[in-house]
Write a protein that holds these residues in place. Structure first.
Motif, mmCIF file in Angstrom:
data_model
loop_
_atom_site.group_PDB
_atom_site.id
_atom_site.type_symbol
_atom_site.label_atom_id
_atom_site.label_comp_id
_atom_site.label_asym_id
_atom_site.label_seq_id
_atom_site.Cartn_x
_atom_site.Cartn_y
_atom_site.Cartn_z
ATOM 1 N N ILE A 135 -10.546 -3.933 -49.751
ATOM 2 C CA ILE A 135 -9.309 -4.158 -50.229
ATOM 3 C C ILE A 135 -9.250 -5.639 -50.952
ATOM 4 O O ILE A 135 -9.074 -6.587 -50.252
ATOM 5 N N PRO A 136 -9.325 -5.460 -52.374
ATOM 6 C CA PRO A 136 -9.312 -7.122 -52.821
ATOM 7 C C PRO A 136 -7.652 -7.408 -52.825
ATOM 8 O O PRO A 136 -6.728 -6.855 -52.562
ATOM 9 N N ILE A 137 -7.457 -8.762 -52.876
ATOM 10 C CA ILE A 137 -6.354 -9.549 -52.975
ATOM 11 C C ILE A 137 -5.455 -9.163 -53.841
ATOM 12 O O ILE A 137 -5.841 -8.654 -54.996
ATOM 13 N N LYS A 138 -4.217 -8.898 -53.822
ATOM 14 C CA LYS A 138 -3.290 -8.398 -54.695
ATOM 15 C C LYS A 138 -3.452 -6.906 -55.134
ATOM 16 O O LYS A 138 -2.488 -6.385 -56.203
ATOM 17 N N MET A 139 -3.842 -5.972 -54.357
ATOM 18 C CA MET A 139 -4.148 -4.648 -54.625
ATOM 19 C C MET A 139 -3.040 -4.002 -54.033
ATOM 20 O O MET A 139 -2.569 -4.224 -52.725
ATOM 21 N N LYS A 140 -2.199 -2.873 -54.742
ATOM 22 C CA LYS A 140 -1.343 -2.263 -54.199
ATOM 23 C C LYS A 140 -1.818 -1.279 -53.037
ATOM 24 O O LYS A 140 -2.730 -0.511 -53.300
ATOM 25 N N VAL A 141 -1.216 -1.144 -51.975
ATOM 26 C CA VAL A 141 -1.646 -0.240 -51.014
ATOM 27 C C VAL A 141 -0.378 0.510 -50.623
ATOM 28 O O VAL A 141 0.758 0.118 -50.599
ATOM 29 N N ILE A 142 -0.611 1.905 -50.434
ATOM 30 C CA ILE A 142 0.585 2.726 -49.906
ATOM 31 C C ILE A 142 -0.213 3.581 -48.906
ATOM 32 O O ILE A 142 -1.059 4.175 -48.617
ATOM 33 N N ILE A 143 0.836 3.301 -47.749
ATOM 34 C CA ILE A 143 0.518 3.837 -46.439
ATOM 35 C C ILE A 143 0.794 5.268 -46.390
ATOM 36 O O ILE A 143 2.125 5.621 -46.712
ATOM 37 N N ASN A 144 0.076 6.285 -46.004
ATOM 38 C CA ASN A 144 0.513 7.572 -45.788
ATOM 39 C C ASN A 144 0.953 7.849 -44.241
ATOM 40 O O ASN A 144 0.080 8.008 -43.369
ATOM 41 N N ALA A 145 2.075 8.006 -43.998
ATOM 42 C CA ALA A 145 2.719 7.953 -42.647
ATOM 43 C C ALA A 145 2.371 9.315 -42.138
ATOM 44 O O ALA A 145 2.167 9.501 -40.989
ATOM 45 N N TRP A 146 2.067 10.366 -43.046
ATOM 46 C CA TRP A 146 1.947 11.774 -42.310
ATOM 47 C C TRP A 146 0.842 11.920 -41.929
ATOM 48 O O TRP A 146 0.556 12.297 -40.751
ATOM 49 N N ALA A 147 -0.436 11.103 -42.600
ATOM 50 C CA ALA A 147 -1.860 11.160 -42.202
ATOM 51 C C ALA A 147 -1.832 10.287 -40.702
ATOM 52 O O ALA A 147 -2.373 10.709 -39.824
ATOM 53 N N CYS A 148 -1.194 9.165 -40.804
ATOM 54 C CA CYS A 148 -1.082 8.519 -39.482
ATOM 55 C C CYS A 148 -0.618 9.350 -38.332
ATOM 56 O O CYS A 148 -1.003 9.231 -37.176
ATOM 57 N N SER A 149 0.453 10.177 -38.409
ATOM 58 C CA SER A 149 1.191 10.890 -37.592
ATOM 59 C C SER A 149 0.388 12.195 -37.251
ATOM 60 O O SER A 149 0.824 12.947 -36.417
ATOM 61 N N THR A 150 -0.688 12.517 -37.969
ATOM 62 C CA THR A 150 -1.412 13.817 -37.768
ATOM 63 C C THR A 150 -2.844 13.411 -37.526
ATOM 64 O O THR A 150 -3.735 14.327 -37.397
ATOM 65 N N TYR A 151 -3.174 12.117 -37.275
ATOM 66 C CA TYR A 151 -4.604 11.604 -36.833
ATOM 67 C C TYR A 151 -5.203 12.213 -35.478
ATOM 68 O O TYR A 151 -4.512 11.905 -34.454
ATOM 69 N N PRO A 152 -6.268 13.068 -35.705
ATOM 70 C CA PRO A 152 -6.532 13.844 -34.414
ATOM 71 C C PRO A 152 -7.036 12.857 -33.322
ATOM 72 O O PRO A 152 -6.753 13.058 -32.067
ATOM 73 N N GLU A 153 -7.292 11.581 -33.444
ATOM 74 C CA GLU A 153 -7.950 10.607 -32.612
ATOM 75 C C GLU A 153 -6.644 10.184 -31.643
ATOM 76 O O GLU A 153 -6.901 10.187 -30.476
ATOM 77 N N PHE A 154 -5.458 10.409 -32.307
ATOM 78 C CA PHE A 154 -4.195 10.036 -31.311
ATOM 79 C C PHE A 154 -3.394 10.957 -30.977
ATOM 80 O O PHE A 154 -2.699 10.898 -30.110
ATOM 81 N N TRP A 155 -3.454 12.309 -31.712
ATOM 82 C CA TRP A 155 -2.502 13.226 -31.497
ATOM 83 C C TRP A 155 -3.140 14.636 -31.244
ATOM 84 O O TRP A 155 -4.173 15.120 -31.809
ATOM 85 N N GLU A 156 -2.734 15.124 -29.981
ATOM 86 C CA GLU A 156 -3.402 16.484 -29.380
ATOM 87 C C GLU A 156 -2.996 17.612 -30.528
ATOM 88 O O GLU A 156 -1.567 17.635 -30.396
ATOM 89 N N ASP A 157 -3.634 18.489 -30.946
ATOM 90 C CA ASP A 157 -3.057 19.461 -31.792
ATOM 91 C C ASP A 157 -1.959 19.218 -32.765
ATOM 92 O O ASP A 157 -0.737 19.455 -32.666
ATOM 93 N N PRO A 158 -2.337 18.119 -33.603
ATOM 94 C CA PRO A 158 -1.514 17.197 -34.260
ATOM 95 C C PRO A 158 -0.409 17.805 -35.268
ATOM 96 O O PRO A 158 0.954 17.636 -35.416
ATOM 97 N N GLU A 159 -0.763 19.252 -35.614
ATOM 98 C CA GLU A 159 0.041 19.690 -36.791
ATOM 99 C C GLU A 159 1.040 20.900 -36.086
ATOM 100 O O GLU A 159 1.909 21.624 -36.696
ATOM 101 N N SER A 160 1.214 20.954 -34.661
ATOM 102 C CA SER A 160 1.852 21.940 -34.059
ATOM 103 C C SER A 160 3.138 20.889 -33.804
ATOM 104 O O SER A 160 3.093 19.959 -33.367
ATOM 105 N N PHE A 161 4.332 21.869 -33.800
ATOM 106 C CA PHE A 161 5.819 21.155 -33.489
ATOM 107 C C PHE A 161 5.859 21.207 -31.958
ATOM 108 O O PHE A 161 6.090 22.418 -31.577
ATOM 109 N N ARG A 162 5.583 19.963 -31.076
ATOM 110 C CA ARG A 162 5.749 20.245 -29.847
ATOM 111 C C ARG A 162 6.414 18.815 -29.487
ATOM 112 O O ARG A 162 6.065 17.718 -29.222
ATOM 113 N N ALA A 163 7.796 18.850 -29.351
ATOM 114 C CA ALA A 163 8.833 17.911 -29.126
ATOM 115 C C ALA A 163 8.332 17.267 -27.790
ATOM 116 O O ALA A 163 8.662 16.192 -27.656
#
Ligand code: HEM
Length: 134
Positions: A18-46
């Motif tokens: 990532i070069p200096i001054k590059m615009k970066v957009i974070i995909n919060a959905w991808a973070c919230s469904t990353y299988p390494e951190f979430w079990e069965d990430p796309e299921s609604f399990r409050a």
């Protein structure tokens, strides 16, 4: 998607330069469904949030519904209270049924594409005013 950021220094993330001054957009959905951190990430399990130290205040980067860092949402408290108050009023004052009479467990929870996670298929509900006897 979170608000766009500009990279202050050159760095490498996930094998990408990532070069200096590059615009970066974070995909919060991808973070919230990353299988390494979430079990069965796309299921609604409050209940997955019970007995966990993971919260939404911007320090657990795999769960950032209000963003993180200096541009994170300044109105977390107001946002949460408004959502809770609205939901509580709707549940307290009305009984709810699905318009087509189907089972609530069969509701299609697919999300539409876009910046906000709106439902792909609109929810049609019939409210019945709940008036307790005075
Ligand atoms: C449940 C409700 C809400 C959610 C999920 C939410 C979520 C977010 C997110 C994800 C961001 C971008 C953060 C980032 O890029 O790191 C943001 C920014 C922002 N939000 Fe919220 N928000 C909510 C309610 C509100 C409310 C009620 C207000 C104002 C009354 C508000 C005002 C703002 C403002 C002004 C920013 C931009 C901050 C900046 O540019 O520094 N939000 N919000």
């Amino acid at each position: 998607m979170l608000l766009p950021r500009v990279c202050w220094e050159q760095c490498k993330i996930g094998g990408y330069d990532i070069p200096i001054k590059m615009k970066v957009i974070i995909n919060a959905w991808a973070c919230s469904t990353y299988p390494e951190f979430w079990e069965d990430p796309e299921s609604f399990r409050a209940e997955r949030f019970e007995n966990t130290s993971v919260d939404f205040k911007g320090t657990n980067y795999h769960y950032i519904p209000f963003g993180s860092g200096r541009r994170m949402c300044p109105d977390i408290t107001f946002g949460l209270v408004s959502a809770e108050l609205f939901l509580a009023q709707m549940l307290y004052n009305f009984d709810w049924k699905l318009a087509d009479g189907s089972n609530p467990l069969d509701i299609d929870m697919m999300e539409a594409e876009g910046t906000f996670a709106a439902k792909k298929i609109h929810l049609h509900l019939i409210p019945t005013s709940y008036a307790p006897n005075n």
